[in-house]
Design an enzyme around this catalytic site. Structure first.
Site, mmCIF file in Angstrom:
data_model
loop_
_atom_site.group_PDB
_atom_site.id
_atom_site.type_symbol
_atom_site.label_atom_id
_atom_site.label_comp_id
_atom_site.label_asym_id
_atom_site.label_seq_id
_atom_site.Cartn_x
_atom_site.Cartn_y
_atom_site.Cartn_z
ATOM 1 N N THR A 180 -48.676 -37.687 101.476
ATOM 2 C CA THR A 180 -47.323 -37.847 101.519
ATOM 3 C C THR A 180 -46.765 -36.197 101.523
ATOM 4 O O THR A 180 -45.750 -36.216 101.837
ATOM 5 C CB THR A 180 -46.564 -38.478 100.715
ATOM 6 O OG1 THR A 180 -46.848 -37.935 99.221
ATOM 7 C CG2 THR A 180 -47.010 -40.180 100.847
ATOM 8 N N HIS A 190 -51.888 -41.309 99.584
ATOM 9 C CA HIS A 190 -51.671 -41.091 98.025
ATOM 10 C C HIS A 190 -50.460 -40.065 97.939
ATOM 11 O O HIS A 190 -50.076 -39.281 98.813
ATOM 12 C CB HIS A 190 -53.092 -40.516 97.521
ATOM 13 C CG HIS A 190 -53.462 -39.131 97.935
ATOM 14 N ND1 HIS A 190 -52.812 -37.846 97.412
ATOM 15 C CD2 HIS A 190 -54.118 -38.777 99.016
ATOM 16 C CE1 HIS A 190 -53.266 -36.846 98.066
ATOM 17 N NE2 HIS A 190 -54.072 -37.555 99.167
ATOM 18 N N CYS A 191 -49.781 -40.008 96.718
ATOM 19 C CA CYS A 191 -49.059 -39.041 96.444
ATOM 20 C C CYS A 191 -49.184 -38.896 94.970
ATOM 21 O O CYS A 191 -50.575 -39.195 94.540
ATOM 22 C CB CYS A 191 -47.569 -39.678 96.755
ATOM 23 S SG CYS A 191 -47.114 -41.069 95.468
ATOM 24 N N VAL A 192 -48.387 -38.086 94.228
ATOM 25 C CA VAL A 192 -48.498 -37.687 92.869
ATOM 26 C C VAL A 192 -48.865 -38.896 91.958
ATOM 27 O O VAL A 192 -49.929 -39.116 91.417
ATOM 28 C CB VAL A 192 -47.521 -36.886 92.098
ATOM 29 C CG1 VAL A 192 -47.705 -36.387 90.845
ATOM 30 C CG2 VAL A 192 -47.340 -35.430 92.993
#
Length: 159
Positions: free
Chosen positions: A7, A44-46
């Site tokens: 992202t 994915h992101c954090v």
């Protein structure tokens, strides 16, 4: 071979710290290209609960017959920790109207007063009944925000 979709590319399209769904369209197209080539995608992101979920939901809206509500239920079934923020959900509702025939929306934001805790909270219309954990999360988030600002309800006024 698996393609990785982050992202981070979408966050380059931020404006006053707001994630805009028009930035999701290229990533959704990339996921679809990988699928058509028989490949997988990892999104994915954090934390893996809000931005990445929003991108997956945008993909499902654009490339499947699922409504936002159906896509959300499916995604929550596959990954129970998903919790896109309400701002992203509002943008997904707008996106759904843009990409689905006839501009149909399967969900709406509602503002409700939680009388027991005297807080006003804006959530998707299906949260309270179908996902009480997410409803509680939003109420608690608003209560914390109010406590930090010294306010009462979600509109900044004491109830």
């Amino acid at each position: 071979m698996t393609w990785y979709v982050t992202t981070a590319a979408a966050t380059t399209c931020t404006f006053f710290k707001t994630f805009h769904l028009f930035c999701c369209s290229p990533q959704a197209d990339l996921i679809e290209t990988a699928r058509r080539r028989g490949r997988g995608s990892v999104v994915h992101c954090v934390a893996g609960v809000s931005r990445s979920t929003t991108l997956v939901l945008a993909y499902l809206l654009k490339y499947t017959s699922l409504s936002l509500h159906q896509a959300f239920v499916h995604t929550k079934t596959v990954r129970p920790v998903v919790r896109p923020n309400v701002g992203f959900l509002q943008q997904l509702m707008d996106y759904e109207a843009r990409v689905k025939p006839g501009g149909v929306r399967s969900a709406a934001m509602v503002t409700t007063l939680d009388r027991r805790r005297k807080v006003t909270v804006t959530v998707p219309d299906f949260y309270k009944k179908e996902f009480p954990d997410l409803y509680e999360w939003e109420v608690n988030k608003q209560l914390a925000k109010n406590a930090a600002s010294g306010g009462g309800g979600g509109d900044g006024k004491k109830q």
